[in-house]
Write a protein that holds these residues in place. Structure first.
Motif, PDB file in Angstrom:
ATOM      1  N   TYR A 119       0.823  -1.217   0.000  1.00  0.00           N
ATOM      2  CA  TYR A 119       0.000   0.000   0.000  1.00  0.00           C
ATOM      3  C   TYR A 119       0.856   1.266   0.000  1.00  0.00           C
ATOM      4  CZ  TYR A 119      -4.229  -2.748   0.903  1.00  0.00           C
ATOM      5  OH  TYR A 119      -5.274  -3.616   0.799  1.00  0.00           O
ATOM      6  N   ALA A 120       1.993   1.214   0.659  1.00  0.00           N
ATOM      7  CA  ALA A 120       2.871   2.393   0.683  1.00  0.00           C
ATOM      8  C   ALA A 120       3.365   2.724  -0.719  1.00  0.00           C
ATOM      9  CB  ALA A 120       4.048   2.157   1.622  1.00  0.00           C
ATOM     10  N   VAL A 121       3.689   1.696  -1.484  1.00  0.00           N
ATOM     11  CA  VAL A 121       4.183   1.898  -2.848  1.00  0.00           C
ATOM     12  C   VAL A 121       3.066   2.384  -3.762  1.00  0.00           C
ATOM     13  CG1 VAL A 121       5.191   0.771  -4.868  1.00  0.00           C
ATOM     14  CG2 VAL A 121       6.000   0.183  -2.567  1.00  0.00           C
ATOM     15  N   SER A 122       1.884   1.757  -3.677  1.00  0.00           N
ATOM     16  CA  SER A 122       0.769   2.171  -4.536  1.00  0.00           C
ATOM     17  C   SER A 122       0.297   3.578  -4.185  1.00  0.00           C
ATOM     18  CB  SER A 122      -0.389   1.179  -4.429  1.00  0.00           C
ATOM     19  OG  SER A 122      -0.880   1.088  -3.104  1.00  0.00           O
ATOM     20  N   THR A 123       0.323   3.922  -2.892  1.00  0.00           N
ATOM     21  CA  THR A 123      -0.062   5.279  -2.501  1.00  0.00           C
ATOM     22  C   THR A 123       0.881   6.301  -3.119  1.00  0.00           C
ATOM     23  OG1 THR A 123      -1.000   4.512  -0.391  1.00  0.00           O
ATOM     24  CG2 THR A 123      -0.409   6.844  -0.551  1.00  0.00           C
ATOM     25  N   ALA A 124       2.186   6.034  -3.023  1.00  0.00           N
ATOM     26  CA  ALA A 124       3.174   6.945  -3.619  1.00  0.00           C
ATOM     27  C   ALA A 124       3.009   7.026  -5.133  1.00  0.00           C
ATOM     28  CB  ALA A 124       4.578   6.482  -3.261  1.00  0.00           C
ATOM     29  N   ALA A 125       2.736   5.883  -5.764  1.00  0.00           N
ATOM     30  CA  ALA A 125       2.566   5.860  -7.218  1.00  0.00           C
ATOM     31  C   ALA A 125       1.346   6.683  -7.634  1.00  0.00           C
ATOM     32  CB  ALA A 125       2.428   4.422  -7.705  1.00  0.00           C
ATOM     33  N   PHE A 126       0.260   6.557  -6.878  1.00  0.00           N
ATOM     34  CA  PHE A 126      -0.941   7.319  -7.210  1.00  0.00           C
ATOM     35  C   PHE A 126      -0.753   8.816  -6.954  1.00  0.00           C
ATOM     36  CE2 PHE A 126      -3.411   3.211  -6.496  1.00  0.00           C
ATOM     37  CZ  PHE A 126      -3.651   3.028  -7.860  1.00  0.00           C
ATOM     38  N   VAL A 127       0.070   9.164  -5.967  1.00  0.00           N
ATOM     39  CA  VAL A 127       0.393  10.578  -5.737  1.00  0.00           C
ATOM     40  C   VAL A 127       1.093  11.154  -6.962  1.00  0.00           C
ATOM     41  CG1 VAL A 127       1.866  12.157  -4.436  1.00  0.00           C
ATOM     42  CG2 VAL A 127       0.483  10.470  -3.224  1.00  0.00           C
ATOM     43  N   VAL A 128       2.062  10.419  -7.479  1.00  0.00           N
ATOM     44  CA  VAL A 128       2.801  10.865  -8.663  1.00  0.00           C
ATOM     45  C   VAL A 128       1.878  10.960  -9.867  1.00  0.00           C
ATOM     46  CG1 VAL A 128       4.644  10.275 -10.278  1.00  0.00           C
ATOM     47  CG2 VAL A 128       4.994   9.950  -7.811  1.00  0.00           C
ATOM     48  N   ALA A 129       1.024   9.944 -10.055  1.00  0.00           N
ATOM     49  CA  ALA A 129       0.109   9.942 -11.197  1.00  0.00           C
ATOM     50  C   ALA A 129      -0.876  11.110 -11.120  1.00  0.00           C
ATOM     51  CB  ALA A 129      -0.651   8.618 -11.251  1.00  0.00           C
ATOM     52  N   LEU A 130      -1.424  11.347  -9.926  1.00  0.00           N
ATOM     53  CA  LEU A 130      -2.371  12.443  -9.755  1.00  0.00           C
ATOM     54  C   LEU A 130      -1.687  13.788  -9.971  1.00  0.00           C
ATOM     55  CD1 LEU A 130      -5.174  13.479  -9.014  1.00  0.00           C
ATOM     56  CD2 LEU A 130      -4.526  13.314  -6.594  1.00  0.00           C
ATOM     57  N   ALA A 131      -0.479  13.935  -9.457  1.00  0.00           N
ATOM     58  CA  ALA A 131       0.267  15.177  -9.671  1.00  0.00           C
ATOM     59  C   ALA A 131       0.526  15.398 -11.159  1.00  0.00           C
ATOM     60  CB  ALA A 131       1.588  15.135  -8.899  1.00  0.00           C
ATOM     61  N   GLY A 132       0.784  14.305 -11.880  1.00  0.00           N
ATOM     62  CA  GLY A 132       1.011  14.415 -13.312  1.00  0.00           C
ATOM     63  C   GLY A 132      -0.226  14.886 -14.057  1.00  0.00           C
ATOM     64  N   VAL A 133      -1.387  14.328 -13.685  1.00  0.00           N
ATOM     65  CA  VAL A 133      -2.646  14.738 -14.331  1.00  0.00           C
ATOM     66  C   VAL A 133      -2.942  16.204 -14.042  1.00  0.00           C
ATOM     67  CG1 VAL A 133      -5.147  14.393 -14.376  1.00  0.00           C
ATOM     68  CG2 VAL A 133      -3.622  12.423 -14.319  1.00  0.00           C
ATOM     69  N   ALA A 171      -5.959   3.705  -1.666  1.00  0.00           N
ATOM     70  CA  ALA A 171      -4.670   3.182  -1.224  1.00  0.00           C
ATOM     71  C   ALA A 171      -4.242   3.803   0.105  1.00  0.00           C
ATOM     72  CB  ALA A 171      -3.607   3.443  -2.289  1.00  0.00           C
ATOM     73  N   ALA A 172      -4.472   5.115   0.260  1.00  0.00           N
ATOM     74  CA  ALA A 172      -4.087   5.794   1.500  1.00  0.00           C
ATOM     75  C   ALA A 172      -4.896   5.291   2.687  1.00  0.00           C
ATOM     76  CB  ALA A 172      -4.254   7.301   1.343  1.00  0.00           C
ATOM     77  N   GLY A 173      -6.194   5.069   2.469  1.00  0.00           N
ATOM     78  CA  GLY A 173      -7.043   4.557   3.544  1.00  0.00           C
ATOM     79  C   GLY A 173      -6.618   3.165   3.979  1.00  0.00           C
ATOM     80  N   ASP A 174      -6.310   2.301   3.013  1.00  0.00           N
ATOM     81  CA  ASP A 174      -5.844   0.954   3.356  1.00  0.00           C
ATOM     82  C   ASP A 174      -4.459   1.003   4.003  1.00  0.00           C
ATOM     83  OD1 ASP A 174      -8.124  -0.308   2.432  1.00  0.00           O
ATOM     84  OD2 ASP A 174      -7.343  -0.546   0.394  1.00  0.00           O
ATOM     85  N   LEU A 175      -3.648   1.963   3.593  1.00  0.00           N
ATOM     86  CA  LEU A 175      -2.327   2.120   4.191  1.00  0.00           C
ATOM     87  C   LEU A 175      -2.432   2.396   5.687  1.00  0.00           C
ATOM     88  CD1 LEU A 175       0.798   2.498   3.918  1.00  0.00           C
ATOM     89  CD2 LEU A 175       0.324   4.911   3.428  1.00  0.00           C
ATOM     90  N   THR A 176      -3.292   3.316   6.058  1.00  0.00           N
ATOM     91  CA  THR A 176      -3.429   3.651   7.485  1.00  0.00           C
ATOM     92  C   THR A 176      -4.153   2.563   8.259  1.00  0.00           C
ATOM     93  OG1 THR A 176      -5.480   4.885   7.049  1.00  0.00           O
ATOM     94  CG2 THR A 176      -3.419   6.124   7.023  1.00  0.00           C
ATOM     95  N   ALA A 177      -5.192   1.972   7.652  1.00  0.00           N
ATOM     96  CA  ALA A 177      -5.996   0.982   8.374  1.00  0.00           C
ATOM     97  C   ALA A 177      -5.285  -0.354   8.517  1.00  0.00           C
ATOM     98  CB  ALA A 177      -7.330   0.786   7.664  1.00  0.00           C
ATOM     99  N   VAL A 178      -4.612  -0.785   7.446  1.00  0.00           N
ATOM    100  CA  VAL A 178      -4.028  -2.132   7.427  1.00  0.00           C
ATOM    101  C   VAL A 178      -2.526  -2.108   7.710  1.00  0.00           C
ATOM    102  CG1 VAL A 178      -3.675  -4.207   6.049  1.00  0.00           C
ATOM    103  CG2 VAL A 178      -5.802  -2.896   5.807  1.00  0.00           C
ATOM    104  N   THR A 179      -1.769  -1.392   6.880  1.00  0.00           N
ATOM    105  CA  THR A 179      -0.309  -1.393   7.027  1.00  0.00           C
ATOM    106  C   THR A 179       0.120  -0.734   8.335  1.00  0.00           C
ATOM    107  OG1 THR A 179      -0.075  -1.298   4.620  1.00  0.00           O
ATOM    108  CG2 THR A 179       1.853  -0.726   5.940  1.00  0.00           C
ATOM    109  N   MET A 180      -0.516   0.378   8.684  1.00  0.00           N
ATOM    110  CA  MET A 180      -0.149   1.088   9.909  1.00  0.00           C
ATOM    111  C   MET A 180      -0.938   0.601  11.122  1.00  0.00           C
ATOM    112  SD  MET A 180       0.168   4.932   8.241  1.00  0.00           S
ATOM    113  CE  MET A 180       0.663   5.676   9.808  1.00  0.00           C
ATOM    114  N   HIS A 181      -1.845  -0.357  10.883  1.00  0.00           N
ATOM    115  CA  HIS A 181      -2.597  -1.032  11.953  1.00  0.00           C
ATOM    116  C   HIS A 181      -3.473  -0.092  12.787  1.00  0.00           C
ATOM    117  CE1 HIS A 181      -0.179  -4.528  10.989  1.00  0.00           C
ATOM    118  NE2 HIS A 181       0.933  -3.843  11.215  1.00  0.00           N
ATOM    119  N   LEU A 182      -3.970   0.965  12.165  1.00  0.00           N
ATOM    120  CA  LEU A 182      -4.864   1.856  12.888  1.00  0.00           C
ATOM    121  C   LEU A 182      -6.277   1.304  12.970  1.00  0.00           C
ATOM    122  CD1 LEU A 182      -3.890   5.430  11.593  1.00  0.00           C
ATOM    123  CD2 LEU A 182      -3.208   4.300  13.719  1.00  0.00           C
TER     124      LEU A 182
END
Length: 273
Positions: A119-133, A171-182
Protein backbone atom coordinates in the motif's frame (compact mmCIF):
# COMPACT_ATOMS: atom_id res chain seq x y z
CA UNK A 1 -20.31 34.16 -0.44
CA UNK A 2 -19.60 31.54 2.16
CA UNK A 3 -16.23 31.05 3.78
CA UNK A 4 -14.19 27.86 3.87
CA UNK A 5 -14.06 25.38 1.01
CA UNK A 6 -17.81 25.42 0.38
CA UNK A 7 -18.55 27.67 -2.55
CA UNK A 8 -14.90 28.61 -3.00
CA UNK A 9 -13.52 26.07 -5.45
CA UNK A 10 -14.02 28.31 -8.43
CA UNK A 11 -11.86 31.15 -7.11
CA UNK A 12 -8.20 31.56 -7.91
CA UNK A 13 -7.28 34.22 -5.39
CA UNK A 14 -7.85 34.96 -1.76
CA UNK A 15 -10.44 37.67 -2.10
CA UNK A 16 -14.17 37.14 -2.24
CA UNK A 17 -15.54 39.28 -5.10
CA UNK A 18 -19.28 39.71 -5.49
CA UNK A 19 -21.07 37.34 -7.86
CA UNK A 20 -21.48 39.07 -11.19
CA UNK A 21 -23.55 38.25 -14.24
CA UNK A 22 -20.40 37.06 -16.03
CA UNK A 23 -19.48 34.69 -13.23
CA UNK A 24 -23.02 33.35 -13.17
CA UNK A 25 -22.81 32.62 -16.88
CA UNK A 26 -19.55 30.74 -16.44
CA UNK A 27 -20.97 28.67 -13.59
CA UNK A 28 -24.15 27.89 -15.52
CA UNK A 29 -22.06 26.39 -18.32
CA UNK A 30 -20.08 24.20 -15.96
CA UNK A 31 -20.63 20.43 -16.08
CA UNK A 32 -20.14 20.06 -12.32
CA UNK A 33 -22.30 21.10 -9.34
CA UNK A 34 -21.83 24.12 -7.13
CA UNK A 35 -19.54 23.34 -4.19
CA UNK A 36 -21.88 23.47 -1.22
CA UNK A 37 -22.38 21.42 1.92
CA UNK A 38 -24.64 19.16 -0.19
CA UNK A 39 -21.72 18.49 -2.53
CA UNK A 40 -19.44 17.33 0.27
CA UNK A 41 -22.15 15.22 1.90
CA UNK A 42 -23.00 13.30 -1.27
CA UNK A 43 -19.32 13.01 -2.17
CA UNK A 44 -18.42 11.34 1.13
CA UNK A 45 -21.39 8.96 0.83
CA UNK A 46 -20.38 7.95 -2.70
CA UNK A 47 -16.86 7.14 -1.51
CA UNK A 48 -18.24 4.84 1.17
CA UNK A 49 -20.62 3.18 -1.28
CA UNK A 50 -17.85 2.71 -3.83
CA UNK A 51 -15.67 0.97 -1.26
CA UNK A 52 -18.24 -1.52 0.01
CA UNK A 53 -19.82 -2.10 -3.42
CA UNK A 54 -16.43 -2.91 -4.89
CA UNK A 55 -15.73 -5.40 -2.10
CA UNK A 56 -19.17 -6.97 -2.42
CA UNK A 57 -19.00 -7.38 -6.19
CA UNK A 58 -15.44 -8.69 -6.29
CA UNK A 59 -15.51 -10.91 -3.20
CA UNK A 60 -19.14 -11.97 -2.70
CA UNK A 61 -21.15 -11.75 -5.90
CA UNK A 62 -18.62 -12.16 -8.74
CA UNK A 63 -15.01 -13.10 -9.31
CA UNK A 64 -12.53 -10.20 -9.17
CA UNK A 65 -11.78 -10.39 -12.90
CA UNK A 66 -15.46 -10.33 -13.90
CA UNK A 67 -16.22 -7.57 -11.39
CA UNK A 68 -13.42 -5.35 -12.70
CA UNK A 69 -14.46 -5.96 -16.29
CA UNK A 70 -18.13 -5.15 -15.70
CA UNK A 71 -17.28 -2.11 -13.60
CA UNK A 72 -14.95 -0.86 -16.33
CA UNK A 73 -17.63 -1.22 -19.01
CA UNK A 74 -20.23 0.47 -16.81
CA UNK A 75 -17.82 3.33 -16.09
CA UNK A 76 -17.15 3.91 -19.79
CA UNK A 77 -20.88 3.94 -20.58
CA UNK A 78 -21.79 6.31 -17.75
CA UNK A 79 -18.90 8.67 -18.50
CA UNK A 80 -19.99 8.66 -22.14
CA UNK A 81 -23.44 9.80 -21.08
CA UNK A 82 -21.94 12.45 -18.80
CA UNK A 83 -19.68 13.78 -21.56
CA UNK A 84 -22.58 13.91 -24.02
CA UNK A 85 -24.74 16.14 -21.84
CA UNK A 86 -24.69 19.89 -22.45
CA UNK A 87 -24.99 20.94 -18.81
CA UNK A 88 -24.83 19.60 -15.28
CA UNK A 89 -27.50 16.96 -14.59
CA UNK A 90 -27.45 15.79 -10.98
CA UNK A 91 -28.29 12.10 -11.41
CA UNK A 92 -25.94 11.63 -14.37
CA UNK A 93 -23.06 13.40 -12.66
CA UNK A 94 -23.39 11.51 -9.37
CA UNK A 95 -23.87 8.18 -11.13
CA UNK A 96 -20.55 8.85 -12.87
CA UNK A 97 -18.94 9.64 -9.50
CA UNK A 98 -20.27 6.38 -8.04
CA UNK A 99 -18.90 4.35 -10.94
CA UNK A 100 -15.52 6.11 -10.68
CA UNK A 101 -15.58 5.26 -6.97
CA UNK A 102 -16.30 1.58 -7.61
CA UNK A 103 -13.76 1.18 -10.41
CA UNK A 104 -11.13 3.34 -8.68
CA UNK A 105 -11.39 1.12 -5.61
CA UNK A 106 -10.97 -2.00 -7.73
CA UNK A 107 -7.96 -0.52 -9.53
CA UNK A 108 -6.22 0.20 -6.23
CA UNK A 109 -7.13 -3.22 -4.82
CA UNK A 110 -5.86 -5.04 -7.91
CA UNK A 111 -2.41 -3.57 -7.38
CA UNK A 112 -2.26 -4.86 -3.80
CA UNK A 113 -4.29 -8.07 -3.83
CA UNK A 114 -3.66 -9.15 -7.41
CA UNK A 115 -0.10 -7.96 -7.95
CA UNK A 116 1.17 -7.81 -4.37
CA UNK A 117 2.16 -4.14 -4.48
CA UNK A 118 2.45 -2.75 -0.91
CA UNK A 119 0.00 0.00 0.00
CA UNK A 120 2.87 2.39 0.68
CA UNK A 121 4.18 1.90 -2.85
CA UNK A 122 0.77 2.17 -4.54
CA UNK A 123 -0.06 5.28 -2.50
CA UNK A 124 3.17 6.94 -3.62
CA UNK A 125 2.57 5.86 -7.22
CA UNK A 126 -0.94 7.32 -7.21
CA UNK A 127 0.39 10.58 -5.74
CA UNK A 128 2.80 10.87 -8.66
CA UNK A 129 0.11 9.94 -11.20
CA UNK A 130 -2.37 12.44 -9.76
CA UNK A 131 0.27 15.18 -9.67
CA UNK A 132 1.01 14.42 -13.31
CA UNK A 133 -2.65 14.74 -14.33
CA UNK A 134 -3.06 18.00 -12.42
CA UNK A 135 0.18 19.32 -13.90
CA UNK A 136 -0.92 18.53 -17.46
CA UNK A 137 -4.35 20.05 -16.76
CA UNK A 138 -2.79 23.28 -15.51
CA UNK A 139 -0.23 23.50 -18.32
CA UNK A 140 -3.00 23.00 -20.86
CA UNK A 141 -5.74 25.18 -19.36
CA UNK A 142 -3.95 27.47 -16.87
CA UNK A 143 -6.57 26.71 -14.23
CA UNK A 144 -7.65 23.81 -12.04
CA UNK A 145 -10.96 25.39 -11.07
CA UNK A 146 -13.85 22.94 -11.31
CA UNK A 147 -16.12 25.81 -12.33
CA UNK A 148 -14.09 26.23 -15.48
CA UNK A 149 -15.14 22.73 -16.60
CA UNK A 150 -17.16 23.82 -19.61
CA UNK A 151 -15.16 22.35 -22.51
CA UNK A 152 -14.65 18.72 -23.50
CA UNK A 153 -10.90 18.83 -22.83
CA UNK A 154 -11.32 20.32 -19.37
CA UNK A 155 -14.00 17.79 -18.56
CA UNK A 156 -11.68 14.95 -19.56
CA UNK A 157 -8.98 16.39 -17.32
CA UNK A 158 -11.54 16.71 -14.53
CA UNK A 159 -12.65 13.08 -14.66
CA UNK A 160 -9.06 11.85 -14.96
CA UNK A 161 -8.31 13.82 -11.80
CA UNK A 162 -11.37 12.42 -10.04
CA UNK A 163 -10.28 8.89 -10.94
CA UNK A 164 -6.82 9.61 -9.56
CA UNK A 165 -8.19 10.97 -6.29
CA UNK A 166 -10.32 7.86 -5.76
CA UNK A 167 -7.45 5.47 -6.43
CA UNK A 168 -5.10 7.48 -4.22
CA UNK A 169 -7.65 7.78 -1.43
CA UNK A 170 -8.35 4.05 -1.49
CA UNK A 171 -4.67 3.18 -1.22
CA UNK A 172 -4.09 5.79 1.50
CA UNK A 173 -7.04 4.56 3.54
CA UNK A 174 -5.84 0.95 3.36
CA UNK A 175 -2.33 2.12 4.19
CA UNK A 176 -3.43 3.65 7.48
CA UNK A 177 -6.00 0.98 8.37
CA UNK A 178 -4.03 -2.13 7.43
CA UNK A 179 -0.31 -1.39 7.03
CA UNK A 180 -0.15 1.09 9.91
CA UNK A 181 -2.60 -1.03 11.95
CA UNK A 182 -4.86 1.86 12.89
CA UNK A 183 -8.00 -0.06 11.97
CA UNK A 184 -10.90 1.30 9.96
CA UNK A 185 -12.60 3.36 12.66
CA UNK A 186 -9.40 5.06 13.82
CA UNK A 187 -8.49 5.73 10.18
CA UNK A 188 -11.88 7.35 9.70
CA UNK A 189 -11.26 9.62 12.67
CA UNK A 190 -7.80 10.48 11.33
CA UNK A 191 -9.15 11.54 7.95
CA UNK A 192 -12.07 13.39 9.59
CA UNK A 193 -9.49 15.52 11.37
CA UNK A 194 -7.35 15.82 8.25
CA UNK A 195 -10.19 17.11 6.09
CA UNK A 196 -10.62 20.04 8.47
CA UNK A 197 -7.08 21.23 7.65
CA UNK A 198 -7.81 22.74 4.20
CA UNK A 199 -11.10 24.21 5.41
CA UNK A 200 -9.44 25.99 8.31
CA UNK A 201 -6.39 26.93 6.24
CA UNK A 202 -8.57 28.55 3.59
CA UNK A 203 -10.78 30.27 6.15
CA UNK A 204 -8.11 31.52 8.54
CA UNK A 205 -4.87 31.52 6.54
CA UNK A 206 -6.23 32.45 3.11
CA UNK A 207 -5.05 29.21 1.56
CA UNK A 208 -5.67 29.17 -2.19
CA UNK A 209 -9.26 28.03 -2.71
CA UNK A 210 -8.51 25.62 -5.55
CA UNK A 211 -5.68 23.97 -3.62
CA UNK A 212 -7.92 23.69 -0.56
CA UNK A 213 -10.68 22.14 -2.67
CA UNK A 214 -8.53 19.40 -4.19
CA UNK A 215 -6.87 18.70 -0.83
CA UNK A 216 -10.28 18.13 0.73
CA UNK A 217 -11.56 16.23 -2.31
CA UNK A 218 -8.75 13.67 -2.01
CA UNK A 219 -9.35 13.19 1.72
CA UNK A 220 -13.08 12.52 1.26
CA UNK A 221 -12.19 9.19 -0.33
CA UNK A 222 -10.40 7.54 2.63
CA UNK A 223 -12.78 9.31 5.01
CA UNK A 224 -15.94 7.76 3.58
CA UNK A 225 -14.29 4.44 2.73
CA UNK A 226 -12.84 3.97 6.22
CA UNK A 227 -16.19 4.37 7.96
CA UNK A 228 -17.97 2.24 5.35
CA UNK A 229 -15.38 -0.52 5.79
CA UNK A 230 -15.75 -0.26 9.55
CA UNK A 231 -19.49 -0.79 9.23
CA UNK A 232 -19.25 -3.61 6.72
CA UNK A 233 -16.26 -5.80 7.60
CA UNK A 234 -16.50 -8.66 10.13
CA UNK A 235 -15.87 -8.02 13.80
CA UNK A 236 -12.66 -10.09 13.65
CA UNK A 237 -11.28 -7.38 11.34
CA UNK A 238 -12.36 -4.59 13.70
CA UNK A 239 -15.68 -3.79 12.03
CA UNK A 240 -19.34 -3.91 12.98
CA UNK A 241 -19.99 -6.93 10.78
CA UNK A 242 -23.04 -5.49 9.01
CA UNK A 243 -21.86 -6.85 5.66
CA UNK A 244 -20.67 -5.02 2.56
CA UNK A 245 -23.90 -5.77 0.68
CA UNK A 246 -26.30 -4.25 3.25
CA UNK A 247 -24.01 -1.24 3.81
CA UNK A 248 -23.82 -0.63 0.05
CA UNK A 249 -27.61 -0.84 -0.25
CA UNK A 250 -28.19 1.52 2.66
CA UNK A 251 -25.76 4.07 1.24
CA UNK A 252 -27.35 3.76 -2.21
CA UNK A 253 -30.77 4.56 -0.77
CA UNK A 254 -29.47 7.65 1.02
CA UNK A 255 -27.59 8.84 -2.06
CA UNK A 256 -30.66 8.34 -4.27
CA UNK A 257 -32.76 10.37 -1.83
CA UNK A 258 -30.23 13.21 -1.69
CA UNK A 259 -29.69 13.33 -5.46
CA UNK A 260 -33.45 13.27 -5.97
CA UNK A 261 -33.80 16.22 -3.61
CA UNK A 262 -31.02 18.12 -5.37
CA UNK A 263 -32.61 17.43 -8.75
CA UNK A 264 -35.90 18.96 -7.60
CA UNK A 265 -34.58 21.74 -5.39
CA UNK A 266 -31.56 22.65 -7.57
CA UNK A 267 -29.65 23.51 -4.41
CA UNK A 268 -26.42 22.55 -6.16
CA UNK A 269 -26.97 24.69 -9.25
CA UNK A 270 -25.66 28.24 -9.60
CA UNK A 271 -28.20 31.00 -9.16
CA UNK A 272 -29.63 32.19 -12.44
CA UNK A 273 -28.72 29.02 -14.37
Amino acid sequence: MTTGITGAAGQTGTTHPPRTAARQTVSSLSKVPEVTAWFWLVKVLTTGMGETTSDYLANKLLTPVVAVGLAGVALVVVLGVQLSTKKYVAWIYWLAVVMVSVFGTMAADVLHVGLGVPYAVSTAAFVVALAGVLGLWYLSERTLSIHSVRTRRRELFYWATVMGTFALGTAAGDLTAVTMHLGYFSSGLLFAALIAVPALAHWKLRMNAILAFWFAYIVTRPLGASFADWAGVPTVRGGLGLGTGPVSLALAVVILALVGYLTVSRKDVAAGS
